[in-house]
Design an enzyme around this catalytic site. Structure first.
Site, PDB file in Angstrom:
ATOM      1  N   ILE A  41      45.833  51.299  34.815  1.00 33.70           N
ATOM      2  CA  ILE A  41      44.600  50.746  34.274  1.00 33.70           C
ATOM      3  C   ILE A  41      44.828  49.254  34.079  1.00 33.70           C
ATOM      4  CG2 ILE A  41      43.780  52.862  33.171  1.00 33.70           C
ATOM      5  CD1 ILE A  41      44.767  51.872  30.515  1.00 33.70           C
ATOM      6  N   ASP A  42      43.761  48.493  33.978  1.00 41.81           N
ATOM      7  CA  ASP A  42      43.864  47.039  33.901  1.00 41.81           C
ATOM      8  C   ASP A  42      44.645  46.597  32.668  1.00 41.81           C
ATOM      9  OD1 ASP A  42      42.271  46.904  36.161  1.00 41.81           O
ATOM     10  OD2 ASP A  42      40.420  46.634  35.019  1.00 41.81           O
ATOM     11  N   LYS A  43      45.278  45.435  32.776  1.00 41.01           N
ATOM     12  CA  LYS A  43      46.086  44.884  31.692  1.00 41.01           C
ATOM     13  C   LYS A  43      45.312  44.830  30.372  1.00 41.01           C
ATOM     14  CE  LYS A  43      48.346  40.591  30.249  1.00 41.01           C
ATOM     15  NZ  LYS A  43      48.691  39.191  30.628  1.00 41.01           N
ATOM     16  N   ARG A 145      33.928  47.772  35.710  1.00 43.25           N
ATOM     17  CA  ARG A 145      33.588  46.369  35.453  1.00 43.25           C
ATOM     18  C   ARG A 145      32.739  45.793  36.576  1.00 43.25           C
ATOM     19  NH1 ARG A 145      39.391  43.929  34.591  1.00 43.25           N
ATOM     20  NH2 ARG A 145      38.222  42.060  33.984  1.00 43.25           N
TER      21      ARG A 145
END
Length: 206
Positions: A41-43, A145
């Protein structure tokens, strides 16, 4: 396997500008026998990750991600109120030819990108923003997003997709001050990986 509740700000894997990341922490703690990341998953997204402690578990869980049989639920705050309070966004997603750091949306018949399917439901509205639940059929980079920016409702405080600027005004006198404070409280995209549903590697239970 391990279920890990990743805090926002911790990268999952390292890059040229990333010194501290989850894979590196696992390597430091366990050496080459470290548990392996099944997915990412994104930072700056918080929430649940699954990590395989054995090669068998890694492959068994990885196959479910590959087949899109994993049930993934996310929660987010987006700007505005979507016209349809419940729906599905389906498109292709791939790297933007103008900016390699972001993902762009392409038609399904395009040669660019890979198919991405996002189901969403607005759980609560606040006029200038909405609290939204997402279920993903696919797990493309920046999928939620990019999809919500595409329909005109970027995630709150998402600097990559335009959510870090005031998108909707209010008659409330202190609205700008309120939003500035909200940005300070949540200085990253308001996105949380809430749950994962899968078949257990050994018991074969859901």
């Amino acid at each position: 396997w391990i279920a890990y509740n990743k805090p926002a700000g911790l990268a999952v894997q390292g890059g040229t500008a990333t010194k501290r990341h989850l894979d590196g922490l696992l390597l430091a703690a366990f050496g080459d026998a470290r548990p392996r990341l099944v997915h990412r998953i994104d930072k700056d997204t918080s929430g649940i990750l699954v990590i395989g402690k054995s090669e068998f578990a890694l492959n068994f869980l990885g196959q479910q991600f590959f087949e899109h049989s994993i049930e993934r639920t996310y929660y987010a705050i987006c700007w505005g109120v979507p016209k349809e309070l419940k729906g599905t966004i389906r498109s292709k997603i791939g790297r933007s030819p103008k900016d390699r750091k972001i993902q762009a949306i392409f038609p399904e018949d395009s040669e660019h990108g890979r198919i991405a399917i996002t189901h969403y439901e607005v759980m609560e509205t606040f006029g200038f923003a909405s609290f939204v639940k997402f279920k993903l059929e696919t797990g493309r980079t920046h999928q939620i997003r990019a999809h919500f920016q595409y329909i005109g409702h970027p995630l709150f405080s998402d600097s990559t997709y335009g959510g870090d600027k005031i998108r909707y005004m209010s008659s409330m006198a202190s609205f700008k001050s309120f939003i500035d404070n909200a940005f300070k409280i949540c200085p990253r995209q308001a996105l949380h990986a809430y749950s994962l549903g899968f078949i257990h590697p050994t018991t074969k239970e859901y």
